[in-house]
Design a protein around this motif. Structure first.
Motif, short mmCIF file in Angstrom:
data_model
loop_
_atom_site.label_atom_id
_atom_site.label_comp_id
_atom_site.label_asym_id
_atom_site.label_seq_id
_atom_site.Cartn_x
_atom_site.Cartn_y
_atom_site.Cartn_z
N UNK A 90 0.77 -1.16 0.09
CA UNK A 90 -0.16 0.05 -0.04
C UNK A 90 0.97 1.22 0.03
N UNK A 91 1.92 1.19 0.88
CA UNK A 91 2.90 2.32 0.80
C UNK A 91 3.55 2.67 -0.61
N UNK A 92 3.94 1.54 -1.20
CA UNK A 92 4.71 1.74 -2.42
C UNK A 92 3.65 2.08 -3.42
N UNK A 93 2.51 1.81 -3.43
CA UNK A 93 1.32 2.05 -4.32
C UNK A 93 0.75 3.69 -4.28
N UNK A 94 0.75 4.10 -2.87
CA UNK A 94 0.88 5.53 -2.57
C UNK A 94 1.92 6.30 -3.07
N UNK A 95 3.07 5.86 -2.96
CA UNK A 95 4.11 6.73 -3.55
C UNK A 95 4.28 6.74 -4.99
N UNK A 96 3.82 5.71 -5.70
CA UNK A 96 3.69 5.75 -7.06
C UNK A 96 2.58 6.63 -7.68
N UNK A 97 1.36 6.41 -6.70
CA UNK A 97 0.30 7.63 -7.02
C UNK A 97 0.90 8.99 -7.06
N UNK A 98 1.44 9.40 -5.85
CA UNK A 98 1.80 10.59 -5.50
C UNK A 98 2.77 11.07 -6.57
N UNK A 99 3.79 10.08 -7.08
CA UNK A 99 4.90 10.50 -7.82
C UNK A 99 4.06 10.98 -9.24
N UNK A 100 3.08 10.32 -9.61
CA UNK A 100 2.40 10.22 -10.93
C UNK A 100 1.61 11.59 -10.87
N UNK A 101 0.85 11.85 -9.92
CA UNK A 101 0.22 13.10 -9.61
C UNK A 101 1.08 14.23 -9.73
N UNK A 102 2.32 14.32 -8.96
CA UNK A 102 3.33 15.28 -9.38
C UNK A 102 3.87 15.64 -10.62
N UNK A 103 4.19 14.51 -11.38
CA UNK A 103 4.45 14.39 -12.75
C UNK A 103 3.55 15.09 -13.60
#
Length: 114
Positions: A90-103
């Motif tokens: 879940x933490x990894x998925x949240x990090x990926x989602x946050x990175x995608x939103x930032x990009x």
């Protein structure tokens, strides 16, 4: 042989473990908390004993059941291992989602700039 996590997941057996958390009880005492037969409760207890989550002792005509501390510790370790792995995913998925939103936000700013 089934594993302790699979056995403990069944609702009646989970309830038996909860009841035994307060101390040793007889089959008759335990059966009073269920709508299923005393025989069914005995079968659930036998399965819990098979996977070492409970221990039984016989005194006269009664069988007394209690939690097996070592078995419960193993069950807890299994649950924690599963839970920790799930939390990491879940933490990894949240990090990926946050990175995608930032990009995506950065890309939108670039498109809007003259």
């Amino acid at each position: 042989m089934p594993d302790a996590l699979e056995v403990a997941a069944e609702p009646n057996r989970r309830r038996l473990l909860q009841l035994l958390a307060s101390g040793e009880r007889t089959v008759t005492e335990l059966a009073g908390h269920f709508t299923v037969t005393r025989s069914a409760i005995s079968q659930h207890l036998l399965l819990l004993e098979t996977v070492h989550l409970v221990v039984a002792r016989k005194e006269g005509r009664s069988r007394y059941y209690s939690l097996d501390p070592a078995g419960m510790a193993r069950l807890r370790a299994l649950v924690e291992q599963f839970w920790n792995a799930e939390l990491e995913l879940l933490a990894r998925d949240a990090e990926l989602l946050a990175a995608r939103k930032t990009a995506s936000a950065a890309e939108d700013l670039t498109k809007d700039s003259p």
